[in-house]
Design a protein around this motif. Structure first.
Motif, PDB file in Angstrom:
ATOM      1  N   GLN A 125       0.917  -1.108  -0.041  1.00  0.00           N
ATOM      2  CA  GLN A 125       0.081  -0.075   0.137  1.00  0.00           C
ATOM      3  C   GLN A 125       0.885   1.302  -0.007  1.00  0.00           C
ATOM      4  OE1 GLN A 125      -2.875   0.117   3.162  1.00  0.00           O
ATOM      5  NE2 GLN A 125      -3.465   2.307   2.805  1.00  0.00           N
ATOM      6  N   TRP A 126       2.044   1.064   0.599  1.00  0.00           N
ATOM      7  CA  TRP A 126       3.086   2.333   0.927  1.00  0.00           C
ATOM      8  C   TRP A 126       3.494   2.617  -0.647  1.00  0.00           C
ATOM      9  CZ3 TRP A 126       8.205   3.318  -0.299  1.00  0.00           C
ATOM     10  CH2 TRP A 126       8.618   4.351   0.339  1.00  0.00           C
ATOM     11  N   ILE A 127       3.635   1.722  -1.467  1.00  0.00           N
ATOM     12  CA  ILE A 127       4.199   1.846  -2.865  1.00  0.00           C
ATOM     13  C   ILE A 127       2.931   2.516  -3.553  1.00  0.00           C
ATOM     14  CG2 ILE A 127       5.159   0.885  -5.000  1.00  0.00           C
ATOM     15  CD1 ILE A 127       7.399   0.610  -3.029  1.00  0.00           C
ATOM     16  N   GLY A 128       2.165   1.959  -3.501  1.00  0.00           N
ATOM     17  CA  GLY A 128       0.791   2.333  -4.268  1.00  0.00           C
ATOM     18  C   GLY A 128       0.584   3.996  -3.849  1.00  0.00           C
ATOM     19  N   GLU A 129       0.680   4.397  -2.766  1.00  0.00           N
ATOM     20  CA  GLU A 129       0.528   5.519  -2.155  1.00  0.00           C
ATOM     21  C   GLU A 129       1.238   6.378  -2.753  1.00  0.00           C
ATOM     22  OE1 GLU A 129      -0.258   5.800   1.924  1.00  0.00           O
ATOM     23  OE2 GLU A 129      -2.161   4.828   2.040  1.00  0.00           O
ATOM     24  N   GLN A 130       2.504   6.087  -2.769  1.00  0.00           N
ATOM     25  CA  GLN A 130       3.805   6.852  -3.283  1.00  0.00           C
ATOM     26  C   GLN A 130       3.321   7.284  -4.656  1.00  0.00           C
ATOM     27  OE1 GLN A 130       6.065   8.319  -1.352  1.00  0.00           O
ATOM     28  NE2 GLN A 130       4.752   7.439   0.073  1.00  0.00           N
ATOM     29  N   LEU A 131       3.179   6.378  -5.587  1.00  0.00           N
ATOM     30  CA  LEU A 131       2.621   6.787  -7.100  1.00  0.00           C
ATOM     31  C   LEU A 131       1.513   7.495  -7.040  1.00  0.00           C
ATOM     32  CD1 LEU A 131       3.453   2.876  -8.539  1.00  0.00           C
ATOM     33  CD2 LEU A 131       4.363   5.045  -9.130  1.00  0.00           C
ATOM     34  N   TYR A 132       0.417   7.042  -6.224  1.00  0.00           N
ATOM     35  CA  TYR A 132      -0.881   8.119  -6.322  1.00  0.00           C
ATOM     36  C   TYR A 132      -0.424   9.376  -6.075  1.00  0.00           C
ATOM     37  CZ  TYR A 132      -5.605   9.119  -4.930  1.00  0.00           C
ATOM     38  OH  TYR A 132      -6.733   9.812  -5.113  1.00  0.00           O
ATOM     39  N   ASN A 133       0.375   9.522  -4.751  1.00  0.00           N
ATOM     40  CA  ASN A 133       0.396  10.919  -4.202  1.00  0.00           C
ATOM     41  C   ASN A 133       1.578  11.573  -5.437  1.00  0.00           C
ATOM     42  OD1 ASN A 133      -0.643  10.647  -1.997  1.00  0.00           O
ATOM     43  ND2 ASN A 133       1.030  10.191  -0.892  1.00  0.00           N
ATOM     44  N   LEU A 134       2.223  11.120  -6.187  1.00  0.00           N
ATOM     45  CA  LEU A 134       3.128  11.538  -7.241  1.00  0.00           C
ATOM     46  C   LEU A 134       2.087  12.198  -8.176  1.00  0.00           C
ATOM     47  CD1 LEU A 134       5.868  11.869  -8.884  1.00  0.00           C
ATOM     48  CD2 LEU A 134       5.021   9.802 -10.200  1.00  0.00           C
ATOM     49  N   VAL A 135       1.220  11.554  -8.403  1.00  0.00           N
ATOM     50  CA  VAL A 135       0.144  12.490  -9.588  1.00  0.00           C
ATOM     51  C   VAL A 135      -0.811  13.285  -8.591  1.00  0.00           C
ATOM     52  CG1 VAL A 135      -1.686  11.931 -11.309  1.00  0.00           C
ATOM     53  CG2 VAL A 135       0.477  10.405 -10.907  1.00  0.00           C
ATOM     54  N   ARG A 136      -1.504  12.879  -7.641  1.00  0.00           N
ATOM     55  CA  ARG A 136      -2.545  13.457  -6.915  1.00  0.00           C
ATOM     56  C   ARG A 136      -1.874  14.796  -6.361  1.00  0.00           C
ATOM     57  NH1 ARG A 136      -3.594  13.711  -1.318  1.00  0.00           N
ATOM     58  NH2 ARG A 136      -5.938  13.864  -0.722  1.00  0.00           N
ATOM     59  N   ASN A 137      -0.623  14.814  -5.716  1.00  0.00           N
ATOM     60  CA  ASN A 137      -0.191  15.960  -4.944  1.00  0.00           C
ATOM     61  C   ASN A 137       0.645  16.584  -5.937  1.00  0.00           C
ATOM     62  OD1 ASN A 137      -1.588  15.173  -2.944  1.00  0.00           O
ATOM     63  ND2 ASN A 137      -0.044  14.141  -1.596  1.00  0.00           N
TER      64      ASN A 137
END
Lengths: 271, 177
Positions: free
Chosen positions: A75-87
């Protein structure tokens, strides 16, 4: 082409070698699964675009599954990728409005990224977006998106005024500014969006073909000096692969950032 | 003469199926993102923010409780101090009262003793005076009898004379005083 031709399976090969050298636009011709059935659209590029779609959806659903407040490694990896785009992309460009564009931006970034990485993946060895049609398709969607949200927010008149009549310009200059802004905001933006993506991958793939196919052809030549040059060329192909990986990721990022920027400019109160 | 439609775009000419496929495939991804993936991530983020805020609230509550307890303790301490000083004041006042009472009692006792002593002295004096008077009368009578040569003891007249004489003496005494 010989055994080395195996590492670039989609470059044709065999009896067509003479026909395929030197590499050029014809290297990007689609390879239909049923060449005689008149269904040219059913080709390897469509297949890899579909695979990319399934892959992107699968990976994101996998990341989204069983989410916890305290994340595990997956989930941490997923959140890093997601945050790269989201934030990193959405919130940076769009400010407080970013949330409703997050799905679009995440989808855009991951779809382009996976398709670009297919350019260096040994089973495909072909970046989907070096076929200009896919790039035009995404550019059209981004164009519709930023114009759509602009019109929805400001109304058609207000939006056209926002996009074509920047404030603080002396009256007579509008005669020049308005056509320029129309050209830049409604015509050049989507075209450059598509062509930037397409041209980077097209050129990158062409360079890869030159180094790998050309190198292997030289290596198979009887002349010893040609063999040395061919070996050097094949070795050079690996840094080129690295560069292409970087460019593929960069172009996915740029396409997404620019889309976010265009949406932000459409939502802006002032140009 | 070539029109714009007859220009050879080369690799820039899109194949329509690819154009459509790009849009459709992207649309599918967009749909899944919007319906499943992004809501899942945002929900987790909200829960996380709520958990962090909850923790902060809990900490704030604990802090407020501690502050209230401290305040209460301080109040109690101040109350105890007031009470102690009140008790001290009371004790001081009580002590002073006791001392005053004792002093008054002692004074009273002393006065009483003095009065008693004075009364006793007076009584003894009166008794002594009477005794003296009797003895002096006897002595004087027998002395006068010896001087005159006869006993005056039995003589009524003589006794009266002596009494008168002593009364005169006392009267003189009283005048002198």
């Amino acid at each position: 082409m010989g055994p080395l031709g195996l590492i670039i399976p989609m470059e044709g090969g065999g009896a067509d070698d003479a026909h395929h050298w030197p590499p050029g636009v014809h290297s990007f011709d689609p390879k239909p699964f049923f060449p005689d059935a008149g269904m040219d659209w059913l080709n390897t590029y469509l297949l890899q675009a579909v695979i990319a779609t399934v892959l992107v959806i699968g990976v994101w659903l996998w990341f989204a599954k069983d989410q916890r407040v305290v994340p595990g490694f997956k989930q941490w990896i997923g959140e890093q990728l997601y945050n790269l785009v989201r934030n990193g992309i959405g919130r940076e460009a769009l400010g407080p409005d970013y949330r409703r564009f997050t799905p679009y931006l995440v989808a855009l970034f991951s779809f382009i990224l996976v398709n670009n990485l297919f350019g260096q993946f040994f089973l495909s060895m072909f970046p989907t977006f070096s076929r200009v049609g896919y790039a035009y398709g995404l550019a059209l969607l981004s164009w519709l998106l930023y114009n759509g949200v602009g019109i929805a927010k400001h109304g058609l008149g207000g939006y056209l005024k926002l996009m074509t009549m920047p404030k603080g310009v002396p009256g007579p200059l509008y005669a020049i500014i308005i056509p320029l802004e129309i050209l830049s905001n409604f015509i050049v933006r989507p075209i450059t969006l598509a062509l930037r993506l397409f041209a980077n991958l097209f050129a990158g793939h062409l360079v890869v073909i030159v180094f790998v196919v050309g190198g292997s052809m030289l290596l198979e030549n009887a002349d010893f000096l040609y063999k040395i040059a061919g070996g050097a060329s094949l070795l050079m192909a690996f840094p080129i692969f690295g560069l292409e990986l970087f460019i593929g990721a960069l172009q996915a990022y740029i396409f997404t950032v620019l889309t976010a920027q265009y949406v932000a400019s459409s939502l802006a109160e002032d140009h | 003469m070539t029109t714009i439609l007859e220009i050879d775009l080369g690799p820039l000419l899109p194949a329509f199926p690819e154009f459509a496929a790009g849009i459709v495939l992207f649309g599918v991804i967009w749909f899944v993102m919007a319906k499943k993936v992004v809501p899942a991530f945002e929900k987790t983020y909200q829960e996380r923010a709520a958990a962090i805020e909850g923790g902060i609230e809990k900490a704030e509550a604990a802090q407020a409780e501690a502050a209230a307890a401290l305040e209460q303790y301080r109040e109690q301490l101040a109350g105890a101090r007031d009470e102690a000083s009140g008790i001290r004041e009371d004790a001081k006042a009580q002590g002073a009262q006791i001392i005053a009472e004792m002093r008054a009692k002692a004074q009273e006792e002393a006065d009483r003793l003095i009065a008693q002593a004075k009364a006793q002295i007076e009584a003894e004096r009166v008794q002594a005076v009477q005794q003296l008077r009797g003895e002096i009368g006897g002595l004087a009578t027998s002395l006068a009898g010896k001087i005159v040569g006869e006993s005056l003891d039995e003589d009524e007249r003589a006794r009266r004379t002596v009494d008168r004489f002593i009364a005169d003496l006392e009267a003189n005494d009283a005048e002198r005083v």
